[in-house]
Design a protein around this motif. Sequence first.
Motif, PDB file in Angstrom:
ATOM      1  N   MET A   1       0.839  -1.197   0.000  1.00  0.00           N
ATOM      2  CA  MET A   1       0.000   0.000   0.000  1.00  0.00           C
ATOM      3  C   MET A   1       0.873   1.245   0.000  1.00  0.00           C
ATOM      4  SD  MET A   1      -3.030   1.111   2.666  1.00  0.00           S
ATOM      5  CE  MET A   1      -4.242  -0.011   1.992  1.00  0.00           C
ATOM      6  N   LYS A   2       0.496   2.221  -0.829  1.00  0.00           N
ATOM      7  CA  LYS A   2       1.193   3.504  -0.845  1.00  0.00           C
ATOM      8  C   LYS A   2       0.588   4.429   0.207  1.00  0.00           C
ATOM      9  CE  LYS A   2       2.988   4.231  -5.533  1.00  0.00           C
ATOM     10  NZ  LYS A   2       2.984   5.152  -6.691  1.00  0.00           N
ATOM     11  N   ALA A   3       1.364   5.411   0.605  1.00  0.00           N
ATOM     12  CA  ALA A   3       0.867   6.452   1.506  1.00  0.00           C
ATOM     13  C   ALA A   3       1.188   7.818   0.919  1.00  0.00           C
ATOM     14  CB  ALA A   3       1.496   6.315   2.883  1.00  0.00           C
ATOM     15  N   LEU A   4       0.196   8.685   0.928  1.00  0.00           N
ATOM     16  CA  LEU A   4       0.375  10.090   0.556  1.00  0.00           C
ATOM     17  C   LEU A   4       0.535  10.889   1.842  1.00  0.00           C
ATOM     18  CD1 LEU A   4       0.202  12.640  -1.264  1.00  0.00           C
ATOM     19  CD2 LEU A   4      -2.302  12.414  -1.163  1.00  0.00           C
ATOM     20  N   ILE A   5       1.650  11.589   1.970  1.00  0.00           N
ATOM     21  CA  ILE A   5       1.882  12.444   3.134  1.00  0.00           C
ATOM     22  C   ILE A   5       1.721  13.893   2.697  1.00  0.00           C
ATOM     23  CG2 ILE A   5       3.514  13.174   4.906  1.00  0.00           C
ATOM     24  CD1 ILE A   5       4.824  10.457   4.765  1.00  0.00           C
ATOM     25  N   PHE A   6       0.755  14.576   3.312  1.00  0.00           N
ATOM     26  CA  PHE A   6       0.543  15.994   3.020  1.00  0.00           C
ATOM     27  C   PHE A   6       1.592  16.814   3.772  1.00  0.00           C
ATOM     28  CE2 PHE A   6      -4.168  15.066   2.231  1.00  0.00           C
ATOM     29  CZ  PHE A   6      -4.046  15.197   0.852  1.00  0.00           C
TER      30      PHE A   6
ATOM     31  N   GLU B   1      -5.597   0.383  -6.406  1.00  0.00           N
ATOM     32  CA  GLU B   1      -5.240  -0.122  -5.078  1.00  0.00           C
ATOM     33  C   GLU B   1      -5.504   0.962  -4.043  1.00  0.00           C
ATOM     34  OE1 GLU B   1      -1.218  -1.432  -5.003  1.00  0.00           O
ATOM     35  OE2 GLU B   1      -1.583  -3.197  -6.250  1.00  0.00           O
ATOM     36  N   ASP B   2      -6.092   0.553  -2.914  1.00  0.00           N
ATOM     37  CA  ASP B   2      -6.340   1.509  -1.840  1.00  0.00           C
ATOM     38  C   ASP B   2      -5.025   2.126  -1.369  1.00  0.00           C
ATOM     39  OD1 ASP B   2      -8.937   0.706  -2.066  1.00  0.00           O
ATOM     40  OD2 ASP B   2      -8.999  -0.404  -0.188  1.00  0.00           O
ATOM     41  N   PHE B   3      -5.116   3.333  -0.848  1.00  0.00           N
ATOM     42  CA  PHE B   3      -3.916   4.001  -0.331  1.00  0.00           C
ATOM     43  C   PHE B   3      -4.271   4.791   0.922  1.00  0.00           C
ATOM     44  CE2 PHE B   3      -5.812   6.718  -3.589  1.00  0.00           C
ATOM     45  CZ  PHE B   3      -5.874   7.962  -2.981  1.00  0.00           C
TER      46      PHE B   3
ATOM     47  N   LYS C   1      -7.321  -3.017   7.996  1.00  0.00           N
ATOM     48  CA  LYS C   1      -8.174  -4.214   7.989  1.00  0.00           C
ATOM     49  C   LYS C   1      -9.652  -3.817   8.035  1.00  0.00           C
ATOM     50  CE  LYS C   1      -9.183  -8.421  10.655  1.00  0.00           C
ATOM     51  NZ  LYS C   1      -8.946  -9.148  11.919  1.00  0.00           N
ATOM     52  N   PHE C   2      -9.982  -2.859   8.886  1.00  0.00           N
ATOM     53  CA  PHE C   2     -11.358  -2.359   8.986  1.00  0.00           C
ATOM     54  C   PHE C   2     -11.822  -1.814   7.637  1.00  0.00           C
ATOM     55  CE2 PHE C   2     -14.277   1.196   9.691  1.00  0.00           C
ATOM     56  CZ  PHE C   2     -15.219   0.653  10.547  1.00  0.00           C
ATOM     57  N   HIS C   3     -10.986  -1.007   7.002  1.00  0.00           N
ATOM     58  CA  HIS C   3     -11.326  -0.414   5.702  1.00  0.00           C
ATOM     59  C   HIS C   3     -11.593  -1.499   4.665  1.00  0.00           C
ATOM     60  CE1 HIS C   3     -11.110   2.261   2.205  1.00  0.00           C
ATOM     61  NE2 HIS C   3     -10.288   1.378   1.672  1.00  0.00           N
ATOM     62  N   LYS C   4     -10.724  -2.500   4.622  1.00  0.00           N
ATOM     63  CA  LYS C   4     -10.858  -3.545   3.596  1.00  0.00           C
ATOM     64  C   LYS C   4     -12.067  -4.443   3.861  1.00  0.00           C
ATOM     65  CE  LYS C   4      -6.055  -3.670   2.035  1.00  0.00           C
ATOM     66  NZ  LYS C   4      -6.412  -3.288   0.653  1.00  0.00           N
ATOM     67  N   GLU C   5     -12.345  -4.701   5.138  1.00  0.00           N
ATOM     68  CA  GLU C   5     -13.521  -5.523   5.468  1.00  0.00           C
ATOM     69  C   GLU C   5     -14.821  -4.818   5.101  1.00  0.00           C
ATOM     70  OE1 GLU C   5     -13.059  -6.430   9.587  1.00  0.00           O
ATOM     71  OE2 GLU C   5     -11.782  -8.183   9.220  1.00  0.00           O
ATOM     72  N   LYS C   6     -14.848  -3.507   5.309  1.00  0.00           N
ATOM     73  CA  LYS C   6     -16.043  -2.737   4.982  1.00  0.00           C
ATOM     74  C   LYS C   6     -16.178  -2.497   3.482  1.00  0.00           C
ATOM     75  CE  LYS C   6     -17.631  -1.781   9.159  1.00  0.00           C
ATOM     76  NZ  LYS C   6     -18.991  -2.146   9.600  1.00  0.00           N
TER      77      LYS C   6
ATOM     78  N   ASN D   1     -10.201   4.461  -1.440  1.00  0.00           N
ATOM     79  CA  ASN D   1     -10.278   3.704  -2.685  1.00  0.00           C
ATOM     80  C   ASN D   1     -10.067   4.677  -3.847  1.00  0.00           C
ATOM     81  OD1 ASN D   1     -11.582   2.537  -5.130  1.00  0.00           O
ATOM     82  ND2 ASN D   1     -12.066   0.852  -3.745  1.00  0.00           N
ATOM     83  N   PRO D   2      -9.199   4.346  -4.799  1.00  0.00           N
ATOM     84  CA  PRO D   2      -8.885   5.310  -5.867  1.00  0.00           C
ATOM     85  C   PRO D   2     -10.058   5.673  -6.770  1.00  0.00           C
ATOM     86  CG  PRO D   2      -7.859   3.194  -6.314  1.00  0.00           C
ATOM     87  CD  PRO D   2      -8.382   3.127  -4.916  1.00  0.00           C
ATOM     88  N   LYS D   3     -11.186   4.982  -6.637  1.00  0.00           N
ATOM     89  CA  LYS D   3     -12.345   5.410  -7.437  1.00  0.00           C
ATOM     90  C   LYS D   3     -12.820   6.806  -7.029  1.00  0.00           C
ATOM     91  CE  LYS D   3     -15.858   3.005  -4.611  1.00  0.00           C
ATOM     92  NZ  LYS D   3     -16.837   1.911  -4.570  1.00  0.00           N
ATOM     93  N   ILE D   4     -12.289   7.303  -5.905  1.00  0.00           N
ATOM     94  CA  ILE D   4     -12.617   8.670  -5.489  1.00  0.00           C
ATOM     95  C   ILE D   4     -12.243   9.684  -6.576  1.00  0.00           C
ATOM     96  CG2 ILE D   4     -10.409   9.182  -4.321  1.00  0.00           C
ATOM     97  CD1 ILE D   4     -12.048  10.647  -2.161  1.00  0.00           C
TER      98      ILE D   4
END
Length: 237
Positions: A1-6, A101-103, A121-126, A183-186
Amino acid sequence: MKALIFAAGKGTRLKPFTEHHPKALVQVNEIPLLERNIKYLQSFGINEFVINVHHFGEQIVEFLRKNDNFGTKVEISDEKNELLETGGGLVFARKFLDFEEDFLILNADILTDLNLNEFIKFHKEKKDFATLAVSDRVSSRKLLFNEEMVLRGWLNVQTGEQRLAEFNKGFKPLAFSGIHCINPKIFDKIKRTGKFSIMEEYLDLMHTEAIQGFLHDARFIDVGRPESVLEAEQYFK
């Protein structure tokens, strides 16, 4: 998983340091916030980063170069022409993130010991559109959630102003912790362009998408003021 840091913000509340440096390089016990957050994310197996820069961005790039990116892969989203805020910054960084892929998104000026494995895990389960880390703490602005912890509104605690997806049925007011799983569909749903806050989009999208709150009781410090640096130094050694 990638992370975007602002890491692009001007950090005006941290003057005089931020008159000559980016807030992401503010030190807590002699360790810059950006380094702390990269290593925090690394501790959960995240080794690919997108970092957005604007205010003294060249200092961040040089800091990363000197430290060999802390052994990670780093891509820079350079907003040198205009500071785009969180929503605009996310859209500007799309080319680094839109790969089905989620990030994660993390603000550079927060410190937390939130268990990211549980959060992801919570995000992926939901199978959520977006998951926001939230906690029950003092804040001038709160997000409002129903019993299923789905986002239904926003509240300005000081003025009483609300933005609601439906009549407020005793929604739970919780403070956002500056950590999202997306989710990148955003990218296909965001309507705004240019400079805007991602929270504005969330408050529009809550009418049609499931935006979930992940309630946590982890330590959380917004290192946005000189006194919060001193507070952070008590807990983050």
